[in-house]
Structure formats: structure tokens, C-alpha cells
Design a protein around this motif. Structure first.
Motif, PDB file in Angstrom:
ATOM      1  N   LEU A   1       4.267  59.645 -31.988  1.00  0.00           N
ATOM      2  CA  LEU A   1       4.851  60.487 -33.022  1.00  0.00           C
ATOM      3  C   LEU A   1       6.327  60.153 -33.195  1.00  0.00           C
ATOM      4  CD1 LEU A   1       4.762  63.062 -34.914  1.00  0.00           C
ATOM      5  CD2 LEU A   1       5.545  64.338 -32.915  1.00  0.00           C
TER       6      LEU A   1
ATOM      7  N   TYR B   1      -1.484  64.915 -42.918  1.00  0.00           N
ATOM      8  CA  TYR B   1      -1.994  66.047 -42.150  1.00  0.00           C
ATOM      9  C   TYR B   1      -1.070  67.232 -42.364  1.00  0.00           C
ATOM     10  CZ  TYR B   1      -4.312  62.351 -39.345  1.00  0.00           C
ATOM     11  OH  TYR B   1      -5.023  61.261 -38.919  1.00  0.00           O
ATOM     12  N   MET B   2      -1.619  68.434 -42.183  1.00  0.00           N
ATOM     13  CA  MET B   2      -0.788  69.635 -42.266  1.00  0.00           C
ATOM     14  C   MET B   2      -1.004  70.513 -41.037  1.00  0.00           C
ATOM     15  SD  MET B   2      -2.699  71.960 -45.172  1.00  0.00           S
ATOM     16  CE  MET B   2      -1.876  73.491 -44.735  1.00  0.00           C
ATOM     17  N   ASP B   3      -0.026  71.335 -40.780  1.00  0.00           N
ATOM     18  CA  ASP B   3      -0.021  72.208 -39.612  1.00  0.00           C
ATOM     19  C   ASP B   3      -0.802  73.487 -39.924  1.00  0.00           C
ATOM     20  OD1 ASP B   3       0.682  73.288 -37.133  1.00  0.00           O
ATOM     21  OD2 ASP B   3       2.758  72.636 -37.304  1.00  0.00           O
TER      22      ASP B   3
ATOM     23  N   CYS C   1      -5.270  66.802 -48.384  1.00  0.00           N
ATOM     24  CA  CYS C   1      -5.012  66.810 -46.945  1.00  0.00           C
ATOM     25  C   CYS C   1      -6.137  66.075 -46.203  1.00  0.00           C
ATOM     26  CB  CYS C   1      -4.909  68.251 -46.451  1.00  0.00           C
ATOM     27  SG  CYS C   1      -4.543  68.395 -44.700  1.00  0.00           S
TER      28      CYS C   1
ATOM     29  N   ASN D   1      10.152  66.886 -31.524  1.00  0.00           N
ATOM     30  CA  ASN D   1       9.326  67.547 -32.525  1.00  0.00           C
ATOM     31  C   ASN D   1      10.121  68.743 -33.043  1.00  0.00           C
ATOM     32  OD1 ASN D   1       8.923  69.783 -30.760  1.00  0.00           O
ATOM     33  ND2 ASN D   1       7.069  68.867 -29.899  1.00  0.00           N
TER      34      ASN D   1
ATOM     35  N   VAL E   1       0.532  57.848 -40.856  1.00  0.00           N
ATOM     36  CA  VAL E   1       0.160  59.244 -41.102  1.00  0.00           C
ATOM     37  C   VAL E   1       1.420  60.092 -41.200  1.00  0.00           C
ATOM     38  CG1 VAL E   1      -1.010  61.289 -40.190  1.00  0.00           C
ATOM     39  CG2 VAL E   1      -2.005  59.015 -39.812  1.00  0.00           C
TER      40      VAL E   1
ATOM     41  N   GLN F   1       6.326  63.119 -38.292  1.00  0.00           N
ATOM     42  CA  GLN F   1       6.400  64.548 -38.607  1.00  0.00           C
ATOM     43  C   GLN F   1       7.529  64.835 -39.582  1.00  0.00           C
ATOM     44  OE1 GLN F   1       7.229  67.346 -35.423  1.00  0.00           O
ATOM     45  NE2 GLN F   1       6.641  69.092 -36.679  1.00  0.00           N
TER      46      GLN F   1
ATOM     47  N   VAL G   1       2.300  58.265 -36.290  1.00  0.00           N
ATOM     48  CA  VAL G   1       2.395  59.531 -37.021  1.00  0.00           C
ATOM     49  C   VAL G   1       3.866  59.913 -37.195  1.00  0.00           C
ATOM     50  CG1 VAL G   1       1.713  61.964 -37.062  1.00  0.00           C
ATOM     51  CG2 VAL G   1       0.180  60.262 -36.043  1.00  0.00           C
TER      52      VAL G   1
ATOM     53  N   TYR H   1       2.637  63.899 -41.018  1.00  0.00           N
ATOM     54  CA  TYR H   1       2.188  65.230 -40.582  1.00  0.00           C
ATOM     55  C   TYR H   1       3.255  66.245 -40.980  1.00  0.00           C
ATOM     56  CZ  TYR H   1       3.062  68.511 -36.618  1.00  0.00           C
ATOM     57  OH  TYR H   1       3.440  69.567 -35.838  1.00  0.00           O
TER      58      TYR H   1
ATOM     59  N   ARG I   1      -3.108  69.441 -37.739  1.00  0.00           N
ATOM     60  CA  ARG I   1      -2.531  69.658 -36.414  1.00  0.00           C
ATOM     61  C   ARG I   1      -2.589  71.167 -36.206  1.00  0.00           C
ATOM     62  NH1 ARG I   1       1.831  73.027 -34.469  1.00  0.00           N
ATOM     63  NH2 ARG I   1       2.771  72.037 -32.659  1.00  0.00           N
TER      64      ARG I   1
END
Length: 472
Positions: A333, A131-133, A194, A297, A64, A35, A33, A66, A198
């Protein structure tokens, strides 16, 4: 038939649903993943610029992408409603991506719906998921919910709005209208491409809401992925595919850079004691669930500022940590720029229009420098190992504690007759130890290694930040 009815009755009593107990999508356990924080990812800080970088992301071995929050931020200038970190950032801006005014609208800073869809379309064409937050625990004081529903926010006994530690209004999950609105918002973003979510501070949002939301969204996307920024095993059993490996990630980071953001539960403990805390936590995680393992992160990169590991240490230090993070049990990540050993100062509080923001973005020149090239080559290798070799995505993991007193983390991955010993020294000092009763022949197959030797007598000799993965 009686057995089926009995089982359904038991599930109803404990509050579970058939949908929430779905197996984790097969691709996820093999995924890497990445970010993206749009403000920090490129100098332009928007979807169009990020879309142009997706080939690079895919080439790093990413499966992925994110995205940190990109929906409309609250512009209320009343500073009593700003978070402590927002104040500390010094930008004087009300716009905080975790203080949302409209869950269904992209903030103009980042672009429009069409830009988000184009980003998704390109990511999908390259073979990646997006993916989205979701930030559902709290919102901005002027969120559109306030005018839509009188019970949108939680209230104190005196009738005032109840706020979080960050000074943001708590969303009221007792309201059926609010719950429907939030689930409809998830479905809206899914229609634009999407593939999963997360969920920010997911442990503090009621589990029955997550079960309801997951059940509704899964009807549209059966392979929906839900990642909880939390630690509760029950949330994994009922609604989520993965949680955060907080103890692991913070223990590893602090061993590298003691001044980095701390994990309070193990303050003052020795490294072996901190690793014992990691093991105690991970034993509670259901076997079929994954743990999000990170070195950076959006929070840590912002808070560490001058103490980011790639700012204060040689590239080999982060490399050793990434070997462990990718080859252990979990969901690795890569934070934007980690793959090129980016060492720029970082802050997700810097608005695009601020003249100093450009200096808080990824320093892509690192990709042309030896440190960045060395990191990128390793990340590509690790992502391929994690994705392609079942011993890493399906195998069991047993800790080998013998080197921990010297700052060396080791484990064995097992699958059938296969065994792989993984070890990395996360200190700048040489270490030597015997890995229990493991019999690793000098001719064993090395999958990767740097500055690490295993003698004929079975002694592991790890140089500063040395690592090894050997099949024996």
C-alpha cells in the motif's frame, strides 16, 4: 455424485459457501494499492480534483486506487457522540468520515454520484481498479437506518443504544432488513464502478454477514475483492482476499520512528522479539491470502502528526522500508503522497471548509525536490518488480534472522530454481552480518541496491538505511 453431496454437506455444517471460497483474483497478487483520502489528497479535497491526479497515480505504478470513506457524514453537534480522536483534532467539526449518516449518498463536500462515476471511468481507462472503504460496524447517531428500521442499532439491556469505543452506535446485524440494506448499498456503488471493498474493523462484523454480502456481490462482479481491516484467519478462509499485516507494518514503522503510533502487543520487546511476533502471526495466514503491508495510512498519518517518518528522517529511511514492503510476500500500500516523500502534517478530521485544512494536504511541491524525485523513482521500480517478476508475486518467502539484532530485516524469495536475497537496514547505523549459510557470490545479479555491500567472504555490510535485492 455421492462425493459431491458429501462435500457440500460438510461445507454447510461449517458455515462456508462455494462462492466465499473463490480464488483470489489473479491481478491482486501483482497489484500495488494507493490509498486516497479526498480531504488530504488535493487542496480542493473533492472527486473532481482527485480525478485530475489519476495520471500521476498510474505513472507511479499503481494498479488499484482505494478510497477512504466519502459517503455522507453525520452532522450531529452533540459532542458526546464524537470520537476521542475527533475531539483531539481540534477542528470542532461533527463531520467524521467514519461516522456515517447515509451509506448511499456522497457527502456534498466531495461531489456527486456523477463525479464518483467520472473518477471510476478515468481510473478504469488508465488500467486501474477502484475500491472503497465500507464502515459497517458502526454509524452516526442520525443514520437513515434509524428511521427506516426500529431494530437498526444494537441496544443495551436498559433499551439505550449500544455504542462503540468511538461513541458511535453499533449496527445491528441481527436485523434482516439492515443486512439487506447494507448489501444493496454495496451493489449500488458497484453499479457506479466500484471493483472491491476495504472493510473497516471487519473482524468485529459477523462473518456470516460477510459471506452473504460477498456471495451476492460476486454474482455481479466475479473478480470482486474484499480486504479485511483485521487479522482473523477464518475471515480469510470464508469471505476475504486479504487482511492487514498489522504486526509487520507497525514493527517496521516503530523501528524507524520509535515515537510513531505503537503496536501494543510488542511494547517493550527487542527488535528480534518483535520480528518473531510478525512471523508467528503470518504463519496463521492461509497460503492463498494476501496481507496488506503499509508504511502510512489515514490513521497513522493523522496520529503521528509531527512524527511521520518522512518528516523526521532522511528519504533513504522510508526508501529502505518500501523496498522490504514491496518485495516481501504481501499486497503493498502507498498512502497518498508517500510516493513523493510527502511530509506534510496530516489529519483526515479536517473538513474541507475549515481554513486550516489546506495546510494538512499533500505537499505536491515535494515532487519537484530531490527527496520526492528519489522516492518516486524507487516506487516506480518497486511497483514494476512486484508486478512483473513472478519471484516476487508468486514466490515463497523465508526469513533470514541474522541481521535483526542490528536492525536489519532480510528474507529470501524463491520460485523454482530462482532465489533472490532482499535485505534492508532500517536504522541510521551501519551493520555487518553473515546471512546464515547463504552463498551469495560477489558477481551475483543485483536487481537494486544502495549503500549495501556483500563481500567475497559473504559478509553483508549495510550502511545506514542501505538495501539490496540480489539474485543468487
Amino acid at each position: 455424485m455421492k462425493k459431491i453431496l458429501f462435500t457440500a454437506a460438510v461445507l454447510a455444517m461449517v458455515g462456508m459457501s462455494w462462492a466465499a471460497m473463490r480464488p483470489t483474483p489473479e491481478y491482486l497478487k501483482r497489484a500495488t494499492v494507493y490509498q486516497v483520502v479526498l480531504r488530504n489528497f488535493t487542496r480542493d479535497g473533492n472527486f473532481k480534483a482527485a480525478t485530475e491526479m489519476l495520471e500521476h497515480v498510474r505513472a507511479a505504478g499503481v494498479d488499484v486506487v482505494y478510497l477512504a470513506p466519502f459517503v455522507e457524514m453525520d452532522c450531529d453537534m452533540d459532542e458526546t457522540g464524537w470520537s476521542p480522536r475527533q475531539h483531539k483534532s481540534g477542528y470542532g467539526s461533527p463531520k467524521n468520515s467514519y461516522r456515517i449518516s447515509n451509506y448511499d449518498k456522497i457527502d456534498p463536500e466531495y461531489g456527486k454520484d456523477a463525479d464518483f462515476k467520472a473518477f471510476n471511468d478515468k481510473a478504469h481507462a488508465l488500467g486501474m481498479k477502484v475500491y472503497m472503504d465500507l464502515v459497517y460496524l458502526h454509524c452516526g447517531p442520525n443514520n437513515v437506518l434509524k428511521d427506516m428500521y426500529p431494530d437498526a442499532f444494537q441496544k443495551n439491556p436498559d433499551g439505550s443504544v449500544r455504542t462503540t469505543y468511538w461513541h458511535f452506535p453499533f449496527v445491528n446485524f441481527e436485523s434482516k432488513d439492515v443486512r439487506k440494506y447494507l448489501i444493496d448499498s454495496m451493489l449500488h456503488w458497484m453499479r457506479l464502478g466500484c471493483d472491491g471493498f476495504r472493510c473497516d474493523v471487519g473482524d468485529q462484523v459477523p462473518i456470516d454477514f460477510w459471506v452473504e454480502a460477498t456471495t451476492a456481490c460476486q454474482k455481479v462482479t466475479p473478480e470482486l475483492v474484499m480486504i479485511n481491516e483485521g487479522t482473523k484467519a477464518e475471515w480469510l478462509e470464508k469471505a476475504f482476499d486479504a487482511c492487514y499485516a498489522w504486526p509487520w507494518s507497525f514493527t517496521l514503522r516503530q523501528q524507524l520512528v520509535p515515537a510513531s503510533r505503537a503496536f501494543s502487543h510488542v511494547k517493550g520487546k527487542t527488535f528480534p522479539e518483535r520480528m518473531d511476533h510478525v512471523r508467528a502471526y503470518e504463519e496463521k495466514i492461509p497460503a492463498g491470502s494476501l496481507m496488506f503491508c503499509f508504511m502510512d495510512n489515514h490513521d497513522t498519518a493523522t496520529d503521528d502528526w509531527n512524527d511521520r517518518f518522512d518528516r523526521v528522517l532522511p528519504v533513504e529511511a522510508g526508501n529502505a522500508a518500501f523496498v522490504l514492503t514491496f518485495l516481501r510476500r504481501g499486497l503493498p500500500l502507498v498512502f497518498n503522497g508517500n510516493e513523493i516523500a510527502d511530509n506534510a502534517r496530516n489529519s483526515f478530521f479536517a473538513p474541507v471548509e475549515h481554513p486550516a485544512r489546506a495546510y494538512k494536504t499533500v505537499d505536491w511541491a515535494r515532487a519537484l525536490q530531490p527527496a520526492g524525485q528519489k522516492r518516486l523513482a524507487l516506487i516506480r521500480t518497486l511497483a514494476k518488480m512486484h508486478h512483473d517478476d513472478p519471484v516476487f508475486y508468486d514466490g515463497t518467502m523465508d526469513w533470514v534472522k541474522d541481521g535483526e539484532s542490528q536492525g536489519v530485516i532480510s528474507f529470501v524469495r524463491r520460485l523454482g530454481d530462482r532465489k533472490v536475497f532482499v535485505s534492508a537496514n532500517v536504522t541510521g547505523k551501519a551493520a555487518a552480518f553473515k546471512p546464515g549459510d547463504l552463498m551469495i557470490a560477489t558477481g551475483a545479479k543485483r536487481l537494486l541496491a544502495e549503500n549495501f555491500e556483500i563481500t567475497a567472504e559473504g559478509l553483508c555490510k549495510a550502511g545506514p538505511y542501505g538495501y539490496i535485492a540480489v539474485e543468487f
